[in-house]
Design an enzyme around this catalytic site. Structure first.
Site: not given
Length: 586
Positions: A327, A412
């Protein structure tokens, strides 16, 4: 991203780097105000008042001086955070990074042309590698399209770290070595490392100026696998990379002292474009359940992956793939980008190679045979033992949610990511009966060498909504009203964090200035509410949206008894969530 990868462009991948804005230093007053808001869900009235007084004292006293020092640093550096973040978040960390820091995920080829099938490992591996190497060549030629939001270019620096990059352990701090160069910059390594049954091989993927074809790569992989199957397993030196960092640094120094050739071989692995891992495992996987393969990718055989490499491509015996990546050099969007590219190419070609089957006269792979002794073998056994013990503390589940996806939430007028974040807050509240301090990743790539900022999803508004959902006397109208308030708050936080107005990295910078100036740790950072609200890497919920594509992945939670929740959201038929819980170490 789909359009950006598909269209041809004359822009060069890294051409906007010099014109990107510098990372700003937020206002001290604003950051402290946001911090105070973020601790409210975790404090009673008395605790909050105490923290409020501590923050006020900090703002009017040492905080102001630290802010001035930080502003001075920002005048000298285009990204005042970059070096600090790399060190504090990654290179200074001493816990085993392969298990606790790396991220990884299974490939989604199983959902179309490459379902699990024994006997396909090498053929599919050669095709997958070929597409990955084409992506490497796009980067070398700077033909990978620049990522943009609208017409605004984003920082592309992390893509330089995908290939030919490796972390090297140090006694107190690791270092990061990047061998990648674009064509205009000069020579770049062009070999890959292959790990199989505790042994390591390397071969060049270029021959006479041309990239090897899949049949040629297949010839190399077949030679390696057959050799490993008919001969004894190797010592598994790679397992040392899964160790606690200082122990690995000392083991590495000892390994080099045994024979200078060991250093030469370590450097060949470090400078390789990537590591191709031939794993004998055959994990179960279906489009609805990736749990077993995801577990294997994250916690599988440490003798056939180099934990410090920026890119380990894992090939299982049933033709299923995954990756495990350090990482430190980059964030997940880099591996998401290449994974999507490869998946699309495999889909477009129906998983086949349709070019020439001719194989040129190419040198066979070279085996890297380390000089080892009893101490090294003991170090390897110890590394494997601690790795599997800690891996056993993880429970990982990856299920698909097929009721609806992005399309319905957008219809929505609700942001799909915020929808998931609030659902997660409600799930935690129902399960544990209290709010859960939560980290969500925001990207700061609008800025030069920008990486990430923390969105603290557990807001006062989110908690009020969770409480209303648990209270049978609350009307549906009131629940909806509180939900929309929580949505609005989260959306604003995400926007602020992405545009340089977050506060977690700012507070980190102030604490590091104090450390550099040899000042006492300010009370703000020792206040119990700082860590209880997630400060200092203590978030119980560690979460991130991986995107709106098939690509998925996972990272281990930050704390014991914490959760890692990483998810992608697809258009209509599913939202697939990656969930994991880390049990306390025995």
């Amino acid at each position: 991203m789909e359009n950006q990868l598909a269209k041809s462009t004359e822009e060069r991948t890294f051409q906007y780097q010099d014109s990107l804005p510098s990372l700003p230093v937020p206002s001290l007053e604003e950051s402290l105000k946001k911090y105070l808001e973020s601790v409210k869900p975790f404090a009673n009235e008395e605790e909050y008042k105490k923290t409020e007084a501590i923050v006020q004292k900090f703002q009017n006293g040492i905080g102001e001086k630290l802010q001035q020092k930080l502003l001075e640093r920002a005048k000298e550096k285009r990204n005042w955070l970059e070096d600090w973040w790399l060190n504090v978040a990654y290179l200074d960390v001493r816990i085993p990074s392969q298990l606790h820091v790396n991220f990884g995920g299974p490939a989604s080829h199983i959902e179309h042309y490459w379902p699990p099938k024994e006997g396909t490992q090498l053929e599919r591996g050669s095709i997958s590698l070929w597409h990955i190497l084409n992506y490497w060549q796009l980067l070398r030629k700077e033909k990978l399209p620049v990522h943009k939001v609208g017409n605004t270019p984003l920082d592309m620096n992390q893509f330089r770290m995908l290939f030919a990059t490796c972390k090297v352990p140090g006694i107190t701090r690791d270092s990061l070595i990047n061998y990648f160069r674009t064509e205009s910059e000069g020579h770049c390594p062009s070999h890959i490392a292959v790990m199989c049954r505790g042994r390591v091989f390397v071969f060049d993927v270029m021959h006479e100026g041309c990239l090897m074809t899949p049949p040629e790569i297949l010839r190399q992989l077949t030679y390696i696998q057959q050799k490993c199957r008919r001969e004894p397993d190797g010592p598994g030196v790679a397992a040392l990379t899964s160790e606690e960092r200082t122990r690995w640094a000392k083991a590495r120094e000892y390994l080099i002292s045994l024979n200078p050739e060991n250093l030469t071989m370590l450097e060949k692995i470090q400078s390789s474009l990537l590591v191709f891992c031939l794993d004998d495992g055959s994990p179960r996987v279906t489009p609805e359940d990736y749990s077993q393969v995801a577990t294997k990718v994250l916690t599988g055989d440490p003798t056939v992956r180099w934990g410090d490499k920026s890119y380990n491509l894992i090939s299982f015996s049933n033709g299923v793939f995954g990756c495990n990546c350090d990482h430190a050099p980059y964030d997940a969007m880099v591996i998401v980008s290449i994974s999507y590219y490869v998946d699309q190419k495999i889909f477009e070609s129906e998983g086949r190679w349709t070019g020439s089957d001719e194989v040129r006269d190419i040198p066979l792979p070279e085996e890297l045979v380390f000089t080892v002794d009893e101490k090294v073998l003991n170090d390897i056994n110890q590394a494997k033992a601690q790795y599997f013990k800690q891996a056993s503390d993880l429970q990982l589940l990856v299920y698909a949610f097929t009721s609806f996806g992005k399309k319905l939430t957008k219809k929505k007028k609700l942001h799909p990511d915020t929808f998931v974040q609030l659902a997660l807050q409600l799930a935690y509240y129902r399960l544990h009966g209290r709010p859960g301090c939560c980290y969500e990743t925001a990207m700061t790539r609008y800025f030069y060498h920008g990486r990430t900022e923390t969105v603290r999803s557990c807001t006062v508004e989110a908690v009020r909504w969770c409480q209303s959902m648990q209270d049978p006397s609350t009307s549906l109208f009131e629940q909806q009203h509180r939900m929309l308030e929580a949505f609005a708050k989260h959306n604003k936080m995400m926007k602020d964090c992405s545009t340089g107005k977050g506060f977690d990295r700012h507070l980190l910078g102030l604490s590091l200035i104090a450390k550099e100036e040899c000042l006492p740790v300010p009370e703000l950072f020792t206040d119990p509410l700082f860590s209880r609200s997630g400060g200092g890497g203590n978030f119980v919920l560690s979460t991130s949206l991986i995107g709106y594509l098939r690509v998925q992945g996972v990272v281990v939670p930050m704390v014991h008894n914490g959760y890692g929740f990483f998810y992608h959201i697809r258009d209509d038929r599913r939202q697939a969530y990656t969930v994991e819980k880390r049990q306390p170490l025995q």
